[in-house]
Design an enzyme around this catalytic site. Structure first.
Site, PDB file in Angstrom:
ATOM      1  N   ILE A 128     -74.603-140.267 -10.852  1.00  0.00           N
ATOM      2  CA  ILE A 128     -75.667-141.277 -10.935  1.00  0.00           C
ATOM      3  C   ILE A 128     -75.122-142.655 -10.563  1.00  0.00           C
ATOM      4  CG2 ILE A 128     -75.346-141.871 -13.386  1.00  0.00           C
ATOM      5  CD1 ILE A 128     -78.482-141.739 -13.602  1.00  0.00           C
ATOM      6  N   CYS A 129     -76.002-143.465  -9.976  1.00  0.00           N
ATOM      7  CA  CYS A 129     -75.688-144.860  -9.648  1.00  0.00           C
ATOM      8  C   CYS A 129     -76.946-145.670  -9.965  1.00  0.00           C
ATOM      9  CB  CYS A 129     -75.271-144.996  -8.189  1.00  0.00           C
ATOM     10  SG  CYS A 129     -76.572-144.583  -7.009  1.00  0.00           S
ATOM     11  N   GLY A 130     -77.105-146.798  -9.351  1.00  0.00           N
ATOM     12  CA  GLY A 130     -78.265-147.638  -9.628  1.00  0.00           C
ATOM     13  C   GLY A 130     -79.571-147.098  -9.083  1.00  0.00           C
ATOM     14  N   MET A 173     -80.313-144.732 -11.864  1.00  0.00           N
ATOM     15  CA  MET A 173     -80.694-145.256 -13.175  1.00  0.00           C
ATOM     16  C   MET A 173     -82.115-145.804 -13.176  1.00  0.00           C
ATOM     17  SD  MET A 173     -78.528-144.710 -15.573  1.00  0.00           S
ATOM     18  CE  MET A 173     -79.081-145.851 -16.836  1.00  0.00           C
TER      19      MET A 173
END
Length: 121
Positions: free
Chosen positions: A76-78, A104
């Protein structure tokens, strides 16, 4: 020839798996500052790790991460861009890695911690 698309895991599916007690390895590739502002915390079976993507690519081996190569890894990242690249990087090294679709931003739309409402009569 176009590259085959990388497998994604929708944020809702990730939340459902954690909610049902599935063990999930999750690698957050955002900066430490972003992770400190909020991260996936749902579920007793969450196996959480964080390492910025730029540092991930510099590792001589992935042993330091302590990921189980026999189990899937959600990355996961932004917003889903960096996690796609990181998941591809992990897949090239033998991991069954999936990018969390929408990152996210999508996770926060699916799972928001809520206080219980107090009812008064």
């Amino acid at each position: 020839m176009p590259e085959p698309s990388l497998p994604l895991i929708p944020a809702a599916d990730l939340a459902r798996r954690l909610d049902h007690g599935e063990r999930v390895q999750l690698l957050d590739v955002r900066s430490a500052k972003r992770v400190a502002q909020g991260r996936v915390t749902l579920g007793a079976t969450l196996d959480f790790r964080a390492l910025p993507a730029s540092q991930l690519y510099e590792l001589p081996t992935l042993e330091h991460l302590g990921l189980d190569s026999a189990a899937p890894v959600a990355v996961i990242c932004g917003h889903g861009n960096s996690s796609t690249q990181a998941a591809r990087f992990l897949r090239e090294r033998g991991f069954e890695a999936y990018s969390v679709a929408g990152g996210m931003a999508a996770w926060e739309a699916v799972y928001l911690p809520r206080r219980r409402a107090r009812w008064s009569m």
